[in-house]
Design a protein around this motif. Sequence first.
Motif, short mmCIF file in Angstrom:
data_model
loop_
_atom_site.label_atom_id
_atom_site.label_comp_id
_atom_site.label_asym_id
_atom_site.label_seq_id
_atom_site.Cartn_x
_atom_site.Cartn_y
_atom_site.Cartn_z
N PHE A 1 55.73 -60.57 55.40
CA PHE A 1 55.55 -59.96 54.08
C PHE A 1 54.10 -60.09 53.64
CE2 PHE A 1 56.47 -64.38 52.97
CZ PHE A 1 55.58 -64.64 51.93
N SER A 2 53.75 -59.31 52.62
CA SER A 2 52.40 -59.34 52.04
C SER A 2 52.53 -59.34 50.53
CB SER A 2 51.59 -58.11 52.48
OG SER A 2 51.51 -58.01 53.88
N THR A 3 51.50 -59.84 49.86
CA THR A 3 51.52 -59.87 48.40
C THR A 3 50.23 -59.28 47.83
OG1 THR A 3 50.57 -62.10 48.30
CG2 THR A 3 52.98 -61.92 48.34
N MET B 1 50.59 -58.65 34.08
CA MET B 1 50.44 -59.25 35.39
C MET B 1 51.54 -58.73 36.30
SD MET B 1 47.90 -61.09 34.49
CE MET B 1 47.19 -62.09 33.18
N ILE B 2 51.17 -58.21 37.45
CA ILE B 2 52.16 -57.67 38.38
C ILE B 2 51.98 -58.34 39.73
CG2 ILE B 2 53.15 -55.59 39.42
CD1 ILE B 2 51.73 -53.96 37.28
N ASP B 3 53.02 -59.03 40.18
CA ASP B 3 53.02 -59.64 41.51
C ASP B 3 53.84 -58.76 42.44
OD1 ASP B 3 51.54 -61.70 40.51
OD2 ASP B 3 53.18 -63.17 40.47
N TRP B 4 53.14 -58.05 43.31
CA TRP B 4 53.80 -57.18 44.28
C TRP B 4 54.12 -57.98 45.54
CZ3 TRP B 4 54.96 -52.17 43.08
CH2 TRP B 4 54.27 -51.58 42.02
N LYS B 5 55.30 -57.73 46.11
CA LYS B 5 55.66 -58.30 47.41
C LYS B 5 56.17 -57.17 48.29
CE LYS B 5 58.32 -62.00 49.64
NZ LYS B 5 59.29 -63.09 49.44
N VAL B 6 55.51 -56.96 49.39
CA VAL B 6 55.83 -55.87 50.32
C VAL B 6 56.35 -56.49 51.60
CG1 VAL B 6 54.91 -53.88 51.58
CG2 VAL B 6 54.00 -54.45 49.32
N ALA C 1 58.40 -55.97 42.67
CA ALA C 1 57.35 -56.27 41.69
C ALA C 1 57.92 -57.12 40.56
CB ALA C 1 56.75 -55.00 41.13
N ASP C 2 57.32 -58.29 40.35
CA ASP C 2 57.65 -59.17 39.23
C ASP C 2 56.56 -59.05 38.18
OD1 ASP C 2 59.90 -60.07 40.55
OD2 ASP C 2 58.88 -61.80 41.41
#
Length: 204
Positions: free
Chosen positions: A151-153, A100-105, A86-87
């Motif tokens: 990956f997913s965001t 603002m939270i950019d999740w990357k899974v 998470a950025d």
Amino acid sequence: MCVHAQQIAKTNSGRVVVLFDNGTWKYVDEKPNVKTGSAVQAVTGEVKVINAKIELKDAETMKVNFLNGPSAKLKKYFKHKNIVNADLNLVSKGGEVSLMIDWKVMTGEAYSYFGYIKKGGKISLELIGGKVVDLIYTEEFEPKEYEKYGFSTYKTQLNLSLEQIILLQSSIITKATMTWSKRSEEYKISNPAYFVNELPKLIK
């Protein structure tokens, strides 16, 4: 923008410091940048807000990594590609602060494992001393899945209250738990002093 991980340490006198990779350090219990008449103090190991008054300016911080670690669910199925990242960045406008939270899974099928981020879902942040700050989503967010790349965001946003701003800039984070629509998971924090460092940039 990326930053290197920070480490937490405690001095012989009991004060908590953050150690940076460049050899510098900073106390995390210093008084936050608040206006006269406001205060944050430690009470029996917890943080208490007193007469919270701050003046915000319109500003935006750079994107910085906050957490990066394995998912308990993904570890059951993937030995290596099991990370959730998470950025974060902050935007202050008109006296309101958005996170603002950019999740990357690291799976191209995030919906199957985590679902979506539902309205009322939350990120629970535990501060030193045990106090928990719940950041609540007021909107729903679906993942964007990239199956070809594995990956997913989730690009998300939530608002911070005045009390949350005061609390978060006064202490480092020791635990972060995300509530997805299908499960809750705790993730490894890469930047425990994120809010201590970034929130003051929004205050006059």
